[in-house]
Enzyme design. Structure first.
Site, short mmCIF file in Angstrom:
data_model
loop_
_atom_site.label_atom_id
_atom_site.label_comp_id
_atom_site.label_asym_id
_atom_site.label_seq_id
_atom_site.Cartn_x
_atom_site.Cartn_y
_atom_site.Cartn_z
N THR A 274 0.83 -1.21 0.00
CA THR A 274 0.00 0.00 0.00
C THR A 274 0.86 1.26 0.00
OG1 THR A 274 -1.31 -1.29 1.59
CG2 THR A 274 -2.04 0.96 1.13
N TRP A 276 3.93 1.79 -0.79
CA TRP A 276 4.69 1.94 -2.04
C TRP A 276 3.77 2.43 -3.16
CZ3 TRP A 276 7.02 -2.69 -5.19
CH2 TRP A 276 7.96 -2.19 -6.11
N HIS A 337 -8.49 -0.12 2.59
CA HIS A 337 -8.27 -1.56 2.82
C HIS A 337 -9.59 -2.33 2.71
CE1 HIS A 337 -4.08 -1.54 3.63
NE2 HIS A 337 -4.10 -1.09 4.86
N ARG A 492 10.36 -2.00 5.70
CA ARG A 492 11.21 -3.03 6.28
C ARG A 492 12.14 -3.55 5.20
NH1 ARG A 492 11.09 -8.61 7.66
NH2 ARG A 492 9.45 -8.84 6.10
P1 PAP Z 1 -0.09 -0.98 5.00
O1 PAP Z 1 -1.02 -1.83 4.22
O2 PAP Z 1 -0.26 -1.13 6.48
O3 PAP Z 1 -0.08 0.44 4.56
P2 PAP Z 1 2.04 -1.83 3.33
O4 PAP Z 1 2.71 -0.60 2.87
O5 PAP Z 1 1.12 -2.48 2.40
O6 PAP Z 1 1.37 -1.56 4.73
O7 PAP Z 1 3.11 -2.95 3.70
C1 PAP Z 1 4.40 -2.71 4.13
C2 PAP Z 1 5.29 -3.57 3.28
O8 PAP Z 1 5.61 -2.87 2.07
C3 PAP Z 1 6.61 -3.85 3.96
O9 PAP Z 1 7.02 -5.14 3.50
P3 PAP Z 1 8.01 -6.09 4.31
O10 PAP Z 1 7.55 -6.11 5.72
O11 PAP Z 1 7.92 -7.42 3.65
O12 PAP Z 1 9.36 -5.49 4.12
C4 PAP Z 1 7.48 -2.75 3.43
O13 PAP Z 1 8.86 -3.00 3.53
C5 PAP Z 1 7.01 -2.72 1.99
N1 PAP Z 1 7.33 -1.42 1.37
C6 PAP Z 1 7.14 -0.19 1.88
N2 PAP Z 1 7.59 0.74 1.04
C7 PAP Z 1 8.10 0.09 -0.03
C8 PAP Z 1 8.74 0.52 -1.22
N3 PAP Z 1 8.95 1.80 -1.47
N4 PAP Z 1 9.16 -0.42 -2.09
C9 PAP Z 1 8.96 -1.74 -1.85
N5 PAP Z 1 8.36 -2.21 -0.73
C10 PAP Z 1 7.93 -1.30 0.18
#
Ligand code: PAP
Length: 528
Positions: A274, A276, A337, A492
């Site tokens: 989301t 991203w 969501h 993360r």
């Molecule tokens: P949300 O639905 O609560 O907003 P969401 O952004 O969908 O959260 O999920 C976070 C995941 O997107 C994390 O994945 P991980 O735990 O497997 O690492 C996060 O790292 C990943 N994420 C956030 N920003 C980016 C980005 N710019 N590029 C790629 N992955 C990203």
């Protein structure tokens, strides 16, 4: 800043463009003064180079303060992230959100001043919204004269820095039809609702009205407690955390889509990319007003979380920010969501409303969710409960296969209204998918833009590595539907297949098989 080892330095040599990191020897006193001046100059919030957590000037300032008062951080405290914790603890958003700093009551000694008067905006450059450039220049001149020869350089109000652009929109005027209004999307957080007298009215309502309005409706919905971190309610065929339900109902019942410039909704299950997608879609859709190439420090994504640029509609309703949603200029960019069944029919049937859905391999989604909950400290679910949350339909928005299929089927029926993306595909071929997003929202990249490498600039701007290093994404907390989560918890690893580090092949196989059955015959399959 001049590179002289000792001050005072010639005033003309003091460069407003920020801090020089070239090695030089400064006394602790000089370094402290240097950092305070830099903080005042707001460079900390604008210069992407400075954001590395642990090395940012803010962290250095905290360390210096600690040393100055004779309590330097120990190696163990450093390793435990104590410096970042101090910054988070004292952050504006966090302190403003604390009950003790809210409207009711007055702090001791200030009998007639409400507590929240001490926490307003906390942004640099707000003066630009309240005085003319001429007044600002006059003030700068006065201070320059007063401090001349003292070695103390006071930041000027106007000249070298642009204040973050704020958008004053009258709550009383019709939305987005008048000329002279900024074209959307603009960062949601920058929208200031003014009444007809021009007074800001940004205060969130103390009592979110939708929670009261729908209390009885929610009480009558099927309820579930077991194996969940919180009570869940079934609404329109999907299970949600109870505190999200008022906002979701409000979205379903009250949301009026725009006919003029259209709306774009980014939809997803939690932890499927989301944040991203918000960054990418915002960078693409707003690239006219905010070029993603060149001086990207001026880009809203350099000073705001993607979640501040693109709001969750249900969270906005929950927080009493409906007027802001209404005031946002078209095309509006929002997220949800909620399942496809929650989108108001007026929106689903409106050809000017676009939906972009992103899904992710569920095993990675669960691991991401597990980390997010732990970091946010609202976790009461064991790992085993998280892992079982798909088959037991206790994951937010469950059953997840219906959430996914709702949008999948809609994308098959109306490919011009619903764009279906997979996190893994975007990671594997960002150029192709960013071009798809641009085309889908009616803003395809021109050949000139492609030649100029705009898509590559957007990829870099929105990369995990870049976003993760920015202050708005690693310092402080944000309130999402009543729960406080660290900004850093949204960023993360961003990897495909991280689940192999957490579960056995047998556990993975069993979940794969379960989902394979659910998707059998639908035409949908996950990318591994
Ligand atoms: P949300 O639905 O609560 O907003 P969401 O952004 O969908 O959260 O999920 C976070 C995941 O997107 C994390 O994945 P991980 O735990 O497997 O690492 C996060 O790292 C990943 N994420 C956030 N920003 C980016 C980005 N710019 N590029 C790629 N992955 C990203």
């Amino acid at each position: 800043m001049a590179t002289a080892a000792t001050g005072p330095v010639p005033f003309k040599d003091v460069d407003d463009d920020g801090i020089d990191f070239s090695p030089r020897v400064l006394s602790p006193k000089e370094e402290f003064a240097d950092l305070v001046a830099s903080l005042l100059r707001k460079q900390l919030f604008m210069d992407g180079r400075l954001y590395q957590l642990g090395h940012s000037p803010r962290c250095r300032l905290i360390r210096l303060l600690a040393a100055f008062v004779g309590r330097p951080f120990t190696a163990a405290e450093e390793a435990a992230g104590a410096v970042a914790s101090v910054i988070e603890l004292c952050s504006f958003d966090r302190m403003k959100g604390l009950e003790v700093n809210k409207r009711s009551g007055t702090p001791g000694g200030y009998k007639s001043i409400p507590r929240d008067a001490f926490f307003r905006k906390g942004v640099n450059g707000d003066c630009a919204n309240h005085m003319s450039p001429e007044t600002a220049a006059r003030l700068d001149g006065i201070f320059c004269d007063k401090f001349r020869g003292t070695g103390l350089a006071i930041p000027t109000t106007g000249s070298r820095h642009e204040a973050p652009q704020k958008h004053h929109i009258s709550a009383m005027s019709p939305t987005n039809t008048g000329s002279g209004k900024p074209a959307g999307p603009i960062p949601f957080k920058d929208i200031i609702i003014s009444d007809d007298d021009g007074d800001d009215n940004r205060q969130q309502q103390q009592q979110p009205p939708v929670a009261d309005e729908y209390r009885d409706v929610i009480a009558a919905l099927p309820c579930r407690l077991q194996g969940t971190p919180q009570r869940m309610r079934l609404y329109e065929g999907a299970w949600y955390r109870e505190d999200w339900v008022p906002g979701i109902i409000a979205f379903h019942r009250r949301f009026v889509p725009r006919d003029d410039g259209g709306d774009v909704i980014l939809a997803s299950l939690p932890k499927c990319g989301t944040t991203w997608l918000k960054a990418l879609a915002f960078a693409v859709a707003a690239r006219g007003a905010y070029p993603p190439a060149g001086d990207v420090q001026r880009h809203p994504l350099a000073r705001l979380s993607p979640h501040d640029c693109v709001p969750f509609v249900e969270a906005a309703y929950f927080a009493g920010e409906e007027a802001r949603l209404e005031a946002a200029p078209s095309p509006r960019l929002m997220s949800t969501h909620a399942s496809y069944s929650v989108l108001p029919a007026s929106m689903r049937e409106n050809p000017r409303c676009k939906v972009i859905y992103i899904c992710r391999q569920p095993k990675d989604m669960l691991i991401s969710y597990w980390h997010f909950m732990n970091r946010s400290k609202f976790n009461t679910m064991s790992f085993s409960d998280v892992w079982k949350s798909i088959p037991e339909s206790t994951y937010f928005g469950s059953p997840i296969w219906e959430h996914i299929l709702g949008y999948w089927n809609a994308s098959k029926m109306n490919p011009d209204r619903v764009l279906f993306l997979k996190y893994e595909d975007v990671l594997c071929d960002p150029i192709k998918n960013i071009e798809r997003i641009a085309e889908f929202i009616g803003q395809p990249f021109s050949e000139a833009e492609k030649k100029a490498g705009i898509v590559g600039s957007i990829i870099n701007l929105c990369s995990l590595q870049n976003l993760k290093a920015l202050d708005p994404n690693n310092i402080g907390f944000r309130r999402v539907v009543g729960i406080e989560v660290p900004n850093g918890s949204y960023f993360r690893k961003g990897k495909v297949g991280d689940w192999v580090n957490y579960v056995t092949p047998e556990m993975a196989e069993s979940l794969d098989k379960f989902l394979c059955d659910k998707f059998h015959g639908t035409g949908f399959a996950f990318t591994d």
